[in-house]
Scaffold this motif. Structure first.
Motif, PDB file in Angstrom:
ATOM      1  N   ALA A  41       0.822  -1.207   0.000  1.00 24.32           N
ATOM      2  CA  ALA A  41       0.000   0.000   0.000  1.00 24.32           C
ATOM      3  C   ALA A  41       0.856   1.258   0.000  1.00 24.32           C
ATOM      4  CB  ALA A  41      -0.932  -0.003   1.208  1.00 24.32           C
ATOM      5  N   GLU A  42       1.919   1.257   0.786  1.00 24.39           N
ATOM      6  CA  GLU A  42       2.787   2.434   0.846  1.00 24.39           C
ATOM      7  C   GLU A  42       3.503   2.661  -0.490  1.00 24.39           C
ATOM      8  OE1 GLU A  42       3.667   1.892   5.633  1.00 24.39           O
ATOM      9  OE2 GLU A  42       5.155   1.234   4.157  1.00 24.39           O
ATOM     10  N   GLU A  43       3.893   1.590  -1.146  1.00 27.73           N
ATOM     11  CA  GLU A  43       4.549   1.737  -2.446  1.00 27.73           C
ATOM     12  C   GLU A  43       3.582   2.255  -3.509  1.00 27.73           C
ATOM     13  OE1 GLU A  43       8.048   1.036  -3.325  1.00 27.73           O
ATOM     14  OE2 GLU A  43       7.866   1.555  -1.208  1.00 27.73           O
ATOM     15  N   ILE A  44       2.354   1.775  -3.499  1.00 29.89           N
ATOM     16  CA  ILE A  44       1.354   2.281  -4.446  1.00 29.89           C
ATOM     17  C   ILE A  44       1.056   3.744  -4.149  1.00 29.89           C
ATOM     18  CG2 ILE A  44      -1.052   2.097  -5.184  1.00 29.89           C
ATOM     19  CD1 ILE A  44       0.636  -0.119  -6.352  1.00 29.89           C
ATOM     20  N   ALA A  45       0.866   4.064  -2.875  1.00 34.52           N
ATOM     21  CA  ALA A  45       0.617   5.467  -2.511  1.00 34.52           C
ATOM     22  C   ALA A  45       1.772   6.357  -2.939  1.00 34.52           C
ATOM     23  CB  ALA A  45       0.393   5.584  -1.001  1.00 34.52           C
ATOM     24  N   GLY A  46       2.995   5.844  -2.793  1.00 32.33           N
ATOM     25  CA  GLY A  46       4.172   6.624  -3.131  1.00 32.33           C
ATOM     26  C   GLY A  46       4.307   6.967  -4.600  1.00 32.33           C
ATOM     27  N   THR A  47       3.603   6.231  -5.466  1.00 30.49           N
ATOM     28  CA  THR A  47       3.649   6.570  -6.890  1.00 30.49           C
ATOM     29  C   THR A  47       2.918   7.876  -7.180  1.00 30.49           C
ATOM     30  OG1 THR A  47       1.595   5.409  -7.482  1.00 30.49           O
ATOM     31  CG2 THR A  47       3.640   4.114  -7.496  1.00 30.49           C
ATOM     32  N   GLY A  48       1.959   8.242  -6.310  1.00 36.03           N
ATOM     33  CA  GLY A  48       1.127   9.413  -6.579  1.00 36.03           C
ATOM     34  C   GLY A  48       0.113   9.195  -7.680  1.00 36.03           C
ATOM     35  N   ARG A  49      -0.109   7.929  -8.086  1.00 38.89           N
ATOM     36  CA  ARG A  49      -0.975   7.674  -9.238  1.00 38.89           C
ATOM     37  C   ARG A  49      -2.190   6.805  -8.917  1.00 38.89           C
ATOM     38  NH1 ARG A  49       3.919   6.263 -11.117  1.00 38.89           N
ATOM     39  NH2 ARG A  49       3.262   4.188 -11.795  1.00 38.89           N
ATOM     40  N   LEU A  50      -2.415   6.504  -7.627  1.00 33.75           N
ATOM     41  CA  LEU A  50      -3.609   5.741  -7.289  1.00 33.75           C
ATOM     42  C   LEU A  50      -4.840   6.541  -7.689  1.00 33.75           C
ATOM     43  CD1 LEU A  50      -4.900   3.247  -5.919  1.00 33.75           C
ATOM     44  CD2 LEU A  50      -4.894   4.559  -3.784  1.00 33.75           C
ATOM     45  N   SER A  51      -5.702   5.928  -8.471  1.00 29.87           N
ATOM     46  CA  SER A  51      -6.869   6.628  -9.003  1.00 29.87           C
ATOM     47  C   SER A  51      -8.180   5.960  -8.605  1.00 29.87           C
ATOM     48  CB  SER A  51      -6.753   6.698 -10.530  1.00 29.87           C
ATOM     49  OG  SER A  51      -7.762   7.491 -11.099  1.00 29.87           O
ATOM     50  N   CYS A  52      -8.128   4.666  -8.288  1.00 27.87           N
ATOM     51  CA  CYS A  52      -9.321   3.966  -7.805  1.00 27.87           C
ATOM     52  C   CYS A  52      -8.881   2.770  -6.983  1.00 27.87           C
ATOM     53  CB  CYS A  52     -10.199   3.509  -8.976  1.00 27.87           C
ATOM     54  SG  CYS A  52     -11.758   2.739  -8.455  1.00 27.87           S
ATOM     55  N   LEU A  53      -9.547   2.542  -5.848  1.00 27.52           N
ATOM     56  CA  LEU A  53      -9.255   1.419  -4.974  1.00 27.52           C
ATOM     57  C   LEU A  53     -10.542   0.686  -4.638  1.00 27.52           C
ATOM     58  CD1 LEU A  53      -7.404  -0.230  -3.043  1.00 27.52           C
ATOM     59  CD2 LEU A  53      -7.836   1.527  -1.304  1.00 27.52           C
ATOM     60  N   ASP A  54     -10.607  -0.599  -5.022  1.00 26.66           N
ATOM     61  CA  ASP A  54     -11.708  -1.469  -4.613  1.00 26.66           C
ATOM     62  C   ASP A  54     -11.294  -2.210  -3.343  1.00 26.66           C
ATOM     63  OD1 ASP A  54     -12.943  -0.941  -7.137  1.00 26.66           O
ATOM     64  OD2 ASP A  54     -11.866  -2.630  -8.034  1.00 26.66           O
ATOM     65  N   VAL A  55     -12.201  -2.300  -2.386  1.00 22.89           N
ATOM     66  CA  VAL A  55     -11.981  -3.097  -1.180  1.00 22.89           C
ATOM     67  C   VAL A  55     -13.152  -4.066  -1.072  1.00 22.89           C
ATOM     68  CG1 VAL A  55     -11.631  -3.073   1.310  1.00 22.89           C
ATOM     69  CG2 VAL A  55     -10.802  -1.156  -0.076  1.00 22.89           C
ATOM     70  N   VAL A  56     -12.892  -5.358  -1.238  1.00 24.61           N
ATOM     71  CA  VAL A  56     -13.995  -6.306  -1.417  1.00 24.61           C
ATOM     72  C   VAL A  56     -13.837  -7.561  -0.562  1.00 24.61           C
ATOM     73  CG1 VAL A  56     -14.405  -5.525  -3.790  1.00 24.61           C
ATOM     74  CG2 VAL A  56     -12.897  -7.477  -3.375  1.00 24.61           C
ATOM     75  N   GLU A  57     -14.969  -8.278  -0.455  1.00 29.23           N
ATOM     76  CA  GLU A  57     -15.068  -9.607   0.145  1.00 29.23           C
ATOM     77  C   GLU A  57     -14.924  -9.628   1.662  1.00 29.23           C
ATOM     78  OE1 GLU A  57     -16.220 -12.159  -1.382  1.00 29.23           O
ATOM     79  OE2 GLU A  57     -15.880 -11.817  -3.534  1.00 29.23           O
ATOM     80  N   VAL A  58     -15.137  -8.482   2.333  1.00 28.53           N
ATOM     81  CA  VAL A  58     -15.320  -8.517   3.786  1.00 28.53           C
ATOM     82  C   VAL A  58     -16.720  -9.069   4.049  1.00 28.53           C
ATOM     83  CG1 VAL A  58     -15.577  -7.129   5.879  1.00 28.53           C
ATOM     84  CG2 VAL A  58     -13.766  -6.575   4.224  1.00 28.53           C
ATOM     85  N   ASN A  59     -16.803 -10.171   4.788  1.00 31.09           N
ATOM     86  CA  ASN A  59     -18.098 -10.792   5.055  1.00 31.09           C
ATOM     87  C   ASN A  59     -18.287 -10.959   6.564  1.00 31.09           C
ATOM     88  OD1 ASN A  59     -20.409 -12.367   5.295  1.00 31.09           O
ATOM     89  ND2 ASN A  59     -20.010 -13.469   3.399  1.00 31.09           N
ATOM     90  N   PRO A  60     -18.959  -9.997   7.203  1.00 32.01           N
ATOM     91  CA  PRO A  60     -19.102 -10.045   8.660  1.00 32.01           C
ATOM     92  C   PRO A  60     -19.981 -11.177   9.169  1.00 32.01           C
ATOM     93  CG  PRO A  60     -20.355  -8.216   7.733  1.00 32.01           C
ATOM     94  CD  PRO A  60     -19.520  -8.773   6.622  1.00 32.01           C
ATOM     95  N   SER A  61     -20.678 -11.886   8.273  1.00 33.45           N
ATOM     96  CA  SER A  61     -21.518 -12.993   8.714  1.00 33.45           C
ATOM     97  C   SER A  61     -20.726 -14.279   8.902  1.00 33.45           C
ATOM     98  CB  SER A  61     -22.645 -13.243   7.701  1.00 33.45           C
ATOM     99  OG  SER A  61     -22.138 -13.793   6.497  1.00 33.45           O
ATOM    100  N   LEU A  62     -19.453 -14.281   8.521  1.00 33.50           N
ATOM    101  CA  LEU A  62     -18.627 -15.482   8.612  1.00 33.50           C
ATOM    102  C   LEU A  62     -17.654 -15.383   9.781  1.00 33.50           C
ATOM    103  CD1 LEU A  62     -17.780 -15.981   4.825  1.00 33.50           C
ATOM    104  CD2 LEU A  62     -19.594 -17.078   6.150  1.00 33.50           C
ATOM    105  N   GLY A  63     -17.519 -16.481  10.517  1.00 32.16           N
ATOM    106  CA  GLY A  63     -16.590 -16.512  11.634  1.00 32.16           C
ATOM    107  C   GLY A  63     -17.192 -15.966  12.912  1.00 32.16           C
ATOM    108  N   THR A  64     -16.360 -15.843  13.906  1.00 36.14           N
ATOM    109  CA  THR A  64     -16.773 -15.360  15.223  1.00 36.14           C
ATOM    110  C   THR A  64     -16.754 -13.836  15.270  1.00 36.14           C
ATOM    111  OG1 THR A  64     -14.509 -15.339  16.066  1.00 36.14           O
ATOM    112  CG2 THR A  64     -15.735 -17.419  16.245  1.00 36.14           C
ATOM    113  N   GLU A  65     -17.218 -13.288  16.363  1.00 36.47           N
ATOM    114  CA  GLU A  65     -17.146 -11.837  16.555  1.00 36.47           C
ATOM    115  C   GLU A  65     -15.691 -11.364  16.529  1.00 36.47           C
ATOM    116  OE1 GLU A  65     -18.439  -7.883  17.330  1.00 36.47           O
ATOM    117  OE2 GLU A  65     -19.440  -9.672  16.555  1.00 36.47           O
TER     118      GLU A  65
END
Length: 344
Positions: free
Chosen positions: A283-307
């Motif tokens: 993440a720091e290397e991508i941020a350091g490019t200064g060219r991040l234009s879109c970031l997807d954050v996916v597949e967090v599923n709070p219904s799976l696993g324990t609290e």
């Protein structure tokens, strides 16, 4: 039109090691949109990912780093009635309709010269996210961080789950091997195979491996991560997809790229993945490019696993995302920081 947006992509600013450079000269503008969607795979729960990430302060964390953030809320995504399978593919019209809305939203955010942060949702939402981004930044490159290649087609997929197929709809060289689904009439391939690179693969189907080889898609599996080490690997990654160092970056981050020790609440965990520390570095290397234009954050599923699993997954995800938007382990200095001096 599009070339203007692409020539000067938004910047996350924090690049060099000097004290002065730890505060960006002009804070980047970030547009956040939630995509509460789970129909690209069989398990419910990923539709609750955006709300949970907000509850754990993802927007505030990005703002506290000096970024100007606009939260556009969540898209309204309805299921299509009587959405019959195509071949074995499940929910094609529902997934297609949702991704058309995602495409329109991401296109607007990036045209407004904001970095788009899309909070999923399952990984099928990347179809619309990359498609929309390509409308405003046609020279983008895609860095896909995932345990899985997500390159199956409606013809090769055994499961029929579209979250395992998103790249087959948008990579131009995949057109001879795939089929167009009902609901996807709007979606045309928009990136070349040479503009895509994988990080973190460790569970790749035979057909996907064949497509990657045939189309010439570059990848750095966990084997290459171990072989080269992250500094060398990240240099190779960026030089492979963008040797000029000028193109906007679309980064699609599936939390199952991380080892289940760090992200247990996700639908398809695979052991032997990236550590939290390794994700910070990426993440720091991508941020350091200064060219991040879109970031997807996916597949967090709070219904799976324990609290405890849910809390660990969300906290780790929020921590990693903050590093894409300027947080550095060496420490940060805000733009308005004034050095305290003794009074005369």
């Amino acid at each position: 039109m599009a070339s203007t947006a692409a020539s000067k992509p938004p910047s996350v600013g924090v690049v060099t090691q000097t004290m002065a450079s730890t505060a960006p000269s002009k804070p980047p503008s970030v547009g956040v949109v939630g995509i509460p969607f789970s129909k690209g795979q069989p398990r419910g729960g990923t539709e609750h990912g955006p709300a949970l990430l907000r509850d754990y302060g993802i927007v505030e964390r990005i703002q506290d780093l000096g970024n100007k953030v606009t939260d556009y809320g969540d898209l309204t995504l309805d299921a299509v009635e009587d959405d019959k399978p195509w071949n074995k593919v499940k929910n094609p019209r529902t997934v297609g309709q949702a991704n058309r809305k995602v495409s329109e939203c991401v296109s607007k955010i990036t045209r407004d010269r904001q970095i788009a942060l899309t909070l999923g949702g399952d990984h099928s939402i990347a179809i619309g996210s990359i498609h929309g981004h390509a409308q405003s930044c046609p020279d983008l490159v895609v860095v896909w961080i995932d345990a899985h290649a997500d390159l199956n087609t409606p013809l090769s997929s055994d499961s029929g789950n579209i979250h395992g197929m998103p790249l087959s709809f948008i990579v131009k060289e995949m057109a001879p091997y795939t089929a167009r689904l009902p609901g996807f009439e709007w979606c045309q391939p928009c990136i070349s195979a040479r503009d895509l690179i994988y990080i973190g693969l460790r569970d790749v189907d035979e057909a996907e491996r064949a497509y990657m080889t045939e189309c010439g898609i570059a990848s750095y599996s966990m084997q290459e991560v171990d072989k080269y080490g992250l500094p060398d690997m990240m240099e190779r990654v960026l030089k492979t997809v963008d040797p000029t160092g000028k193109r906007p970056i679309h980064l699609s981050f599936d939390v199952d790229a991380m080892d289940p020790e760090y992200s247990p609440s996700t639908g398809t965990p695979v052991h032997g993945g990236l550590t939290r520390r390794e994700m910070y570095y990426i993440a720091e290397e991508i941020a350091g490019t200064g060219r991040l234009s879109c970031l997807d954050v996916v597949e967090v599923n709070p219904s799976l696993g324990t609290e405890a699993d849910r809390k660990k997954t969300v906290r780790t995800t929020v921590d990693v995302v903050s590093h894409f938007f300027g947080k550095r382990r060496e420490g940060n200095v805000s733009a308005d920081f004034k050095m305290p001096l003794p009074q005369k």
